[in-house]
Design a protein around this motif. Structure first.
Motif, PDB file in Angstrom:
ATOM      1  N   SER A  30      -4.051 -49.585  38.532  1.00  0.00           N
ATOM      2  CA  SER A  30      -3.320 -48.380  38.934  1.00  0.00           C
ATOM      3  C   SER A  30      -4.251 -47.169  38.844  1.00  0.00           C
ATOM      4  O   SER A  30      -5.395 -47.286  38.440  1.00  0.00           O
ATOM      5  N   TRP A  32      -5.608 -45.187  41.137  1.00  0.00           N
ATOM      6  CA  TRP A  32      -6.739 -45.275  42.067  1.00  0.00           C
ATOM      7  C   TRP A  32      -7.331 -43.914  42.406  1.00  0.00           C
ATOM      8  O   TRP A  32      -6.612 -42.936  42.570  1.00  0.00           O
ATOM      9  N   VAL A  34      -9.983 -42.799  45.455  1.00  0.00           N
ATOM     10  CA  VAL A  34     -10.641 -43.341  46.640  1.00  0.00           C
ATOM     11  C   VAL A  34     -11.525 -42.279  47.285  1.00  0.00           C
ATOM     12  O   VAL A  34     -11.359 -41.086  47.015  1.00  0.00           O
ATOM     13  N   ARG A  40      -3.836 -42.722  47.780  1.00  0.00           N
ATOM     14  CA  ARG A  40      -3.943 -43.695  46.697  1.00  0.00           C
ATOM     15  C   ARG A  40      -3.395 -45.038  47.133  1.00  0.00           C
ATOM     16  O   ARG A  40      -2.438 -45.116  47.888  1.00  0.00           O
ATOM     17  N   LEU A  41      -3.981 -46.067  46.585  1.00  0.00           N
ATOM     18  CA  LEU A  41      -3.458 -47.407  46.788  1.00  0.00           C
ATOM     19  C   LEU A  41      -2.302 -47.627  45.819  1.00  0.00           C
ATOM     20  O   LEU A  41      -2.222 -46.967  44.779  1.00  0.00           O
ATOM     21  N   PRO A  42      -1.412 -48.573  46.105  1.00  0.00           N
ATOM     22  CA  PRO A  42      -0.311 -48.838  45.185  1.00  0.00           C
ATOM     23  C   PRO A  42      -0.803 -49.555  43.937  1.00  0.00           C
ATOM     24  O   PRO A  42      -1.928 -50.048  43.892  1.00  0.00           O
TER      25      PRO A  42
END
Length: 68
Positions: A30, A32, A34, A40-42
């Motif tokens: 969690s 993230w 980037v 954000r990624l999940p």
């Protein structure tokens, strides 16, 4: 965990950062960060035993390079 070229930083082209934590029988990725603020990624949850087995497999594979 930070993935990227050794010269990269948070504002660079290929930097990726994630918080990896174990909570009982779950390993969670969690928080993230980037490149270029592309969103954000999940969160990802993994079974801890399966996760440990995969980390051990990757660590035994000479094709992987793990930097500490």
């Amino acid at each position: 965990m930070q993935l990227g070229e050794p010269e990269c930083t948070g504002e660079c082209c290929g930097f990726l950062s994630v918080v990896v934590q174990r909570m009982g029988n779950v390993v969670q990725w969690s928080g993230w960060q980037v490149p270029h603020g592309d969103g954000r990624l999940p969160e990802f949850d993994f079974d801890a035993n399966e996760y440990d087995a995969e980390v051990a497999r990757a660590g035994a594979d000479p094709g992987w390079r793990i930097l500490a």
